[in-house]
Design an enzyme around this catalytic site. Sequence first.
Site, PDB file in Angstrom:
ATOM      1  N   LYS A  79      13.348 134.589  42.551  1.00 16.26           N
ATOM      2  CA  LYS A  79      13.503 134.012  41.208  1.00 16.26           C
ATOM      3  C   LYS A  79      12.209 134.150  40.405  1.00 16.26           C
ATOM      4  O   LYS A  79      12.227 134.613  39.268  1.00 16.26           O
ATOM      5  CB  LYS A  79      13.912 132.536  41.356  1.00 16.26           C
ATOM      6  CG  LYS A  79      14.107 131.796  40.044  1.00 16.26           C
ATOM      7  CD  LYS A  79      15.016 130.591  40.204  1.00 16.26           C
ATOM      8  CE  LYS A  79      14.321 129.393  40.822  1.00 16.26           C
ATOM      9  NZ  LYS A  79      13.323 128.773  39.935  1.00 16.26           N
ATOM     10  N   SER A  80      11.088 133.770  40.999  1.00 14.09           N
ATOM     11  CA  SER A  80       9.812 133.821  40.268  1.00 14.09           C
ATOM     12  C   SER A  80       9.489 135.248  39.829  1.00 14.09           C
ATOM     13  O   SER A  80       9.028 135.481  38.706  1.00 14.09           O
ATOM     14  CB  SER A  80       8.672 133.325  41.161  1.00 14.09           C
ATOM     15  OG  SER A  80       8.834 131.970  41.458  1.00 14.09           O
ATOM     16  N   ARG A 108       9.357 137.125  35.929  1.00 14.80           N
ATOM     17  CA  ARG A 108       8.139 137.803  35.485  1.00 14.80           C
ATOM     18  C   ARG A 108       8.400 139.273  35.174  1.00 14.80           C
ATOM     19  O   ARG A 108       7.802 139.840  34.267  1.00 14.80           O
ATOM     20  CB  ARG A 108       7.036 137.639  36.541  1.00 14.80           C
ATOM     21  CG  ARG A 108       6.462 136.204  36.571  1.00 14.80           C
ATOM     22  CD  ARG A 108       5.734 135.940  37.874  1.00 14.80           C
ATOM     23  NE  ARG A 108       5.009 134.674  37.909  1.00 14.80           N
ATOM     24  CZ  ARG A 108       5.574 133.464  38.141  1.00 14.80           C
ATOM     25  NH1 ARG A 108       6.889 133.353  38.314  1.00 14.80           N
ATOM     26  NH2 ARG A 108       4.821 132.381  38.195  1.00 14.80           N
ATOM     27  N   ARG A 116      11.099 117.209  31.835  1.00 13.11           N
ATOM     28  CA  ARG A 116       9.986 117.755  32.631  1.00 13.11           C
ATOM     29  C   ARG A 116       8.715 117.874  31.789  1.00 13.11           C
ATOM     30  O   ARG A 116       8.772 118.220  30.603  1.00 13.11           O
ATOM     31  CB  ARG A 116      10.403 119.099  33.238  1.00 13.11           C
ATOM     32  CG  ARG A 116      11.579 118.900  34.183  1.00 13.11           C
ATOM     33  CD  ARG A 116      11.971 120.150  34.882  1.00 13.11           C
ATOM     34  NE  ARG A 116      10.939 120.584  35.820  1.00 13.11           N
ATOM     35  CZ  ARG A 116      11.020 121.701  36.528  1.00 13.11           C
ATOM     36  NH1 ARG A 116      12.070 122.489  36.394  1.00 13.11           N
ATOM     37  NH2 ARG A 116      10.061 122.025  37.365  1.00 13.11           N
ATOM     38  N   ASP A 141       9.015 124.251  46.997  1.00 15.93           N
ATOM     39  CA  ASP A 141      10.458 124.294  46.713  1.00 15.93           C
ATOM     40  C   ASP A 141      11.303 124.143  47.979  1.00 15.93           C
ATOM     41  O   ASP A 141      12.522 123.933  47.900  1.00 15.93           O
ATOM     42  CB  ASP A 141      10.824 125.614  46.014  1.00 15.93           C
ATOM     43  CG  ASP A 141      10.250 125.684  44.597  1.00 15.93           C
ATOM     44  OD1 ASP A 141       9.907 124.626  44.037  1.00 15.93           O
ATOM     45  OD2 ASP A 141      10.142 126.804  44.062  1.00 15.93           O
ATOM     46  N   LYS A 189      10.198 118.028  39.507  1.00 14.40           N
ATOM     47  CA  LYS A 189      10.985 119.266  39.642  1.00 14.40           C
ATOM     48  C   LYS A 189      12.315 119.093  38.893  1.00 14.40           C
ATOM     49  O   LYS A 189      12.437 118.195  38.069  1.00 14.40           O
ATOM     50  CB  LYS A 189      11.187 119.603  41.125  1.00 14.40           C
ATOM     51  CG  LYS A 189       9.889 119.983  41.838  1.00 14.40           C
ATOM     52  CD  LYS A 189       9.285 121.249  41.260  1.00 14.40           C
ATOM     53  CE  LYS A 189       7.942 121.585  41.868  1.00 14.40           C
ATOM     54  NZ  LYS A 189       7.287 122.688  41.181  1.00 14.40           N
ATOM     55  N   ARG A 194      18.636 123.125  44.623  1.00 17.06           N
ATOM     56  CA  ARG A 194      18.103 123.006  45.991  1.00 17.06           C
ATOM     57  C   ARG A 194      18.633 121.753  46.710  1.00 17.06           C
ATOM     58  O   ARG A 194      18.747 121.742  47.930  1.00 17.06           O
ATOM     59  CB  ARG A 194      16.576 123.065  45.986  1.00 17.06           C
ATOM     60  CG  ARG A 194      16.078 124.390  45.400  1.00 17.06           C
ATOM     61  CD  ARG A 194      14.688 124.770  45.789  1.00 17.06           C
ATOM     62  NE  ARG A 194      14.166 125.761  44.855  1.00 17.06           N
ATOM     63  CZ  ARG A 194      14.405 127.076  44.906  1.00 17.06           C
ATOM     64  NH1 ARG A 194      15.153 127.572  45.876  1.00 17.06           N
ATOM     65  NH2 ARG A 194      13.901 127.897  44.001  1.00 17.06           N
TER      66      ARG A 194
HETATM   67  C1  S3P Z   1       7.349 128.655  39.989  1.00 15.06           C
HETATM   68  C2  S3P Z   1       6.352 127.780  40.320  1.00 15.06           C
HETATM   69  C3  S3P Z   1       6.573 126.485  40.980  1.00 15.06           C
HETATM   70  C4  S3P Z   1       7.959 126.399  41.600  1.00 15.06           C
HETATM   71  C5  S3P Z   1       9.022 126.918  40.709  1.00 15.06           C
HETATM   72  C6  S3P Z   1       8.762 128.366  40.323  1.00 15.06           C
HETATM   73  C7  S3P Z   1       7.004 129.913  39.308  1.00 15.06           C
HETATM   74  O1  S3P Z   1       6.444 125.449  40.035  1.00 15.06           O
HETATM   75  O2  S3P Z   1       8.244 125.068  41.976  1.00 15.06           O
HETATM   76  O3  S3P Z   1      10.303 126.851  41.325  1.00 15.06           O
HETATM   77  O4  S3P Z   1       7.867 130.816  39.211  1.00 15.06           O
HETATM   78  O5  S3P Z   1       5.857 130.039  38.855  1.00 15.06           O
HETATM   79  P1  S3P Z   1       4.993 124.881  39.586  1.00 15.06           P
HETATM   80  O6  S3P Z   1       4.188 126.032  39.190  1.00 15.06           O
HETATM   81  O7  S3P Z   1       5.252 123.970  38.457  1.00 15.06           O
HETATM   82  O8  S3P Z   1       4.482 124.155  40.774  1.00 15.06           O
END
Ligand code: S3P
Length: 428
Positions: free
Chosen positions: A23-24, A28, A123, A316, A343, A389
């Site tokens: 996902k991250s 990006r 958030r 996560d 979260k 989750r």
């Molecule tokens: C993420 C960073 C994390 C993670 C989130 C995805 C990202 O959050 O919990 O699911 O893609 O950079 P934080 O950077 O707020 O800790």
Amino acid sequence: MTSKTLQFKRPALHGDITVPGDKSISHRSVMFGAIAKGETTIEGFLLGDDCLSTIDCFRKLGVDIALDGTNVTVKSAGMHAWEEPKDILYTGNSGTTTRLMLGVLAGSNVHAILNGDASIGKRPMKRVIQPLREMNAHITGRADGQYTPLAVQGKKLTPIDYKMPVASAQVKSAILLAGLNAEGTTIVREEEASRDHTERMLRQFGAQIEVKDGVISFEGGQQLTATHVSVPGDISSAAFFLVAGALAQNSTITLRNVGLNPTRTGIIEALEAMGANLTITIDDENAAEPTGTIVVKNAPLKGTTIGGAVIPRLIDEIPIIALLATQAEGTTIIQNAEELKVKETNRIDAVVAELTKLGASIQPTDDGMIIEGPTPLRGALLHTYGDHRIGMMGAIAALLTEEAVTLDDADCIAVSYPTFFNDLNALM
Ligand code: S3P
């Protein structure tokens, strides 16, 4: 919102899963493709709701994005050619979209408004707005920019030398992305390493960036060059099946294409500390993002303490680790994890409430939880809080009960793992 009733009667699990895209990294890849001039091709993109929100935002900025299964092509004339959006950029449930877009838009030449769902509306955004304002960004929003909706008027930025108050890859990434349009050297200092996908992708798109002893620095004004991105499988999705395989009697599960970036592999360390039987083969250590295959077999487990620097590397995965701990002999302590409170929902409260309904012995603490195991689990009606989750934690728990487990909302799982139930069913 669709409820789902799961009654599996403690099956043995066997099979092979190719884990869907990270996902991250998927977020990006589209963002970097939209910033760079030219054609970026992405393979293994995650078709989860969150990443589709990111695509939607960039389409509203006039970027040409085509999807063909999990292959994505992003054609952009560069970020300074973006159109001013006529509509709100809707970020859905996605914190990564919301926070990283703030950094991207801050140095653009458009005005844009960001808004998300009810969870996003709770958030904290100040953690991103504050350093961006220090970079001269013009951002306004509800409660002085603490919450969405947020409006950004893109403008020329100044660099910052910023010491991170929390370990957050989203905050770090927003600053780095804004730094692309700041004249001079942007510096981010991290006490504890958070996921480094932005730093790796900056390099992949041709930028020069220095990372040493927790200090990240790079020069603004660098042009990104369109490229090809191969997205590895998401270890945070694999985590649910790593735990399923560790817990379900007589099970062996092979997980392929798992992203093994060391800033994400805390779950492997936690499983190993608890006695799990894992065999890991690395595919290509030198890839932009390393990947590998993990085979998990069930084994007796023991409690452990999880805290400190490993927390950002498994943040996560804490809901599914908590489920794992209910089946481990002894006490598991999860500490230094207060970030769980902000979260998709407050994950300390949610995990404790839902595992308690299933019969677990679990207590909340200020910065985590304490779990005594092993306890047999029983069926229950679980609330997901709209949090993917928590939903997947409940579905994996259903593998351990005789009675049915019902999730009040199974749709939320599509945020990060739209094919979750197909993969789960294929193992039985
Ligand atoms: C993420 C960073 C994390 C993670 C989130 C995805 C990202 O959050 O919990 O699911 O893609 O950079 P934080 O950077 O707020 O800790």
